[in-house]
Design a protein around this motif. Structure first.
Motif, short mmCIF file in Angstrom:
data_model
loop_
_atom_site.label_atom_id
_atom_site.label_comp_id
_atom_site.label_asym_id
_atom_site.label_seq_id
_atom_site.Cartn_x
_atom_site.Cartn_y
_atom_site.Cartn_z
N ALA A 42 0.84 -1.21 0.00
CA ALA A 42 0.00 0.00 0.00
C ALA A 42 0.87 1.25 0.00
O ALA A 42 0.56 2.23 -0.69
CB ALA A 42 -0.94 0.00 1.20
N GLY A 43 1.96 1.22 0.74
CA GLY A 43 2.87 2.36 0.77
C GLY A 43 3.54 2.60 -0.57
O GLY A 43 3.71 3.74 -1.00
N HIS A 44 3.88 1.53 -1.26
CA HIS A 44 4.51 1.64 -2.57
C HIS A 44 3.57 2.32 -3.57
O HIS A 44 3.97 3.23 -4.30
CB HIS A 44 4.92 0.25 -3.07
CG HIS A 44 5.53 0.24 -4.42
ND1 HIS A 44 6.78 0.76 -4.68
CD2 HIS A 44 5.06 -0.22 -5.60
CE1 HIS A 44 7.06 0.60 -5.96
NE2 HIS A 44 6.03 0.01 -6.54
N VAL A 45 2.31 1.90 -3.59
CA VAL A 45 1.35 2.49 -4.53
C VAL A 45 1.02 3.92 -4.10
O VAL A 45 0.89 4.81 -4.95
CB VAL A 45 0.08 1.62 -4.66
CG1 VAL A 45 -0.94 2.26 -5.59
CG2 VAL A 45 0.45 0.22 -5.17
N THR A 46 0.93 4.16 -2.82
CA THR A 46 0.70 5.52 -2.32
C THR A 46 1.90 6.40 -2.67
O THR A 46 1.73 7.53 -3.14
CB THR A 46 0.45 5.51 -0.80
OG1 THR A 46 -0.69 4.67 -0.53
CG2 THR A 46 0.20 6.90 -0.27
N GLY A 47 3.09 5.88 -2.47
CA GLY A 47 4.29 6.61 -2.88
C GLY A 47 4.29 6.90 -4.37
O GLY A 47 4.78 7.94 -4.82
N GLY A 48 3.71 5.98 -5.14
CA GLY A 48 3.58 6.22 -6.58
C GLY A 48 2.75 7.45 -6.88
O GLY A 48 3.04 8.19 -7.83
N GLN A 49 1.74 7.72 -6.07
CA GLN A 49 0.94 8.93 -6.26
C GLN A 49 1.77 10.17 -5.96
O GLN A 49 1.69 11.18 -6.65
CB GLN A 49 -0.31 8.90 -5.38
CG GLN A 49 -1.34 7.87 -5.83
CD GLN A 49 -1.89 8.21 -7.20
OE1 GLN A 49 -2.73 9.08 -7.34
NE2 GLN A 49 -1.42 7.52 -8.22
N HIS A 50 2.63 10.08 -4.94
CA HIS A 50 3.55 11.19 -4.65
C HIS A 50 4.52 11.39 -5.81
O HIS A 50 4.85 12.53 -6.16
CB HIS A 50 4.32 10.92 -3.35
CG HIS A 50 3.47 10.99 -2.11
ND1 HIS A 50 3.02 12.17 -1.59
CD2 HIS A 50 3.00 10.01 -1.31
CE1 HIS A 50 2.31 11.93 -0.50
NE2 HIS A 50 2.28 10.62 -0.32
N ALA A 51 4.98 10.29 -6.40
CA ALA A 51 5.91 10.38 -7.53
C ALA A 51 5.24 11.00 -8.75
O ALA A 51 5.83 11.84 -9.43
CB ALA A 51 6.46 8.99 -7.86
N VAL A 52 4.01 10.60 -9.03
CA VAL A 52 3.28 11.17 -10.18
C VAL A 52 3.06 12.67 -9.94
O VAL A 52 3.25 13.48 -10.85
CB VAL A 52 1.95 10.43 -10.42
CG1 VAL A 52 1.08 11.19 -11.42
CG2 VAL A 52 2.20 9.01 -10.91
N ARG A 53 2.70 13.03 -8.72
CA ARG A 53 2.53 14.46 -8.42
C ARG A 53 3.83 15.22 -8.62
O ARG A 53 3.85 16.33 -9.17
CB ARG A 53 2.02 14.65 -6.99
CG ARG A 53 1.74 16.12 -6.65
CD ARG A 53 1.23 16.26 -5.26
NE ARG A 53 2.20 15.69 -4.35
CZ ARG A 53 2.46 16.16 -3.15
NH1 ARG A 53 1.82 17.18 -2.68
NH2 ARG A 53 3.36 15.58 -2.39
N ALA A 54 4.95 14.63 -8.22
CA ALA A 54 6.25 15.27 -8.42
C ALA A 54 6.54 15.44 -9.91
O ALA A 54 7.01 16.50 -10.34
CB ALA A 54 7.34 14.46 -7.75
#
Length: 187
Positions: A42-54
């Motif tokens: 879940a953290g990896h996919v959530t982190g993916g949202q942070h990465a896309v936002r970046a």
């Protein structure tokens, strides 16, 4: 240019439904991702949202593969929804046209990247569902789309160690099973 991010949104919706179905004591369960718990997935996919936002804002993307649980401290569903909302707000028309570097694949507008990004949240939806004892049947159309993407990106990912070897799929396996085997997951 109008973007069709329907598949991307559907994949995120599916992931969100599985996150919502994880029992309170289910976050420490081992996942099909070696060495990762359900919280890590879940953290990896959530982190993916942070990465896309970046990527959308031109900032450096965080590393999402190391210590992924840091993206979901406390209540996982709350952290997921907040990251998804912040990411969605950053996906303006200009942001979707922003070129992003994809290594050996060259530069691609963020919107085009997100049209193919279905693979990541979709496969990790399966990982999280399996880890937490939920139904793991995925959307057939998304699986088909993700499998096409997997064939394009698998070789470079295997070369740099981010994806293990493909496993043989059982004879007569459906497309979801073949996709998961191609990505090294035993079904």
């Amino acid at each position: 240019m109008a973007r069709n991010l329907n598949g991307y949104q559907r994949a995120l919706d599916l992931f969100e439904r599985v996150v919502a179905g994880v029992p309170r004591d289910g976050w420490d369960a081992p996942s099909p991702c070696a060495g990762w718990t359900a919280r890590d997935v879940a953290g990896h996919v959530t982190g993916g949202q942070h990465a896309v936002r970046a990527l959308a804002t031109g900032r450096p993307a965080p590393e999402v593969g190391e210590d992924p649980a840091r993206f979901v401290p406390g209540d996982v569903a709350t952290a997921w929804r907040a990251a998804r909302k912040e990411c969605a707000a950053a996906l303006t028309a200009d942001a979707l046209e922003r070129p992003i570097p994809l290594g050996q694949l060259g530069d691609l507008p963020l919107g085009d990247y997100l049209e193919a990004y279905v693979l990541e949240p979709l496969v990790h939806t399966w990982d999280l569902a399996v880890a937490t004892g939920q139904p793991s049947r995925l959307d057939r159309d998304l699986v088909h789309h993700a499998f096409a993407t997997a064939h394009v990106i698998a070789a470079p990912m295997r070369e740099d160690g981010r994806l293990g070897p493909a496993l043989p799929a059982p004879r007569g396996a459906d497309e979801q099973t073949r996709l998961l085997a191609f990505l090294g997951r035993a079904v």
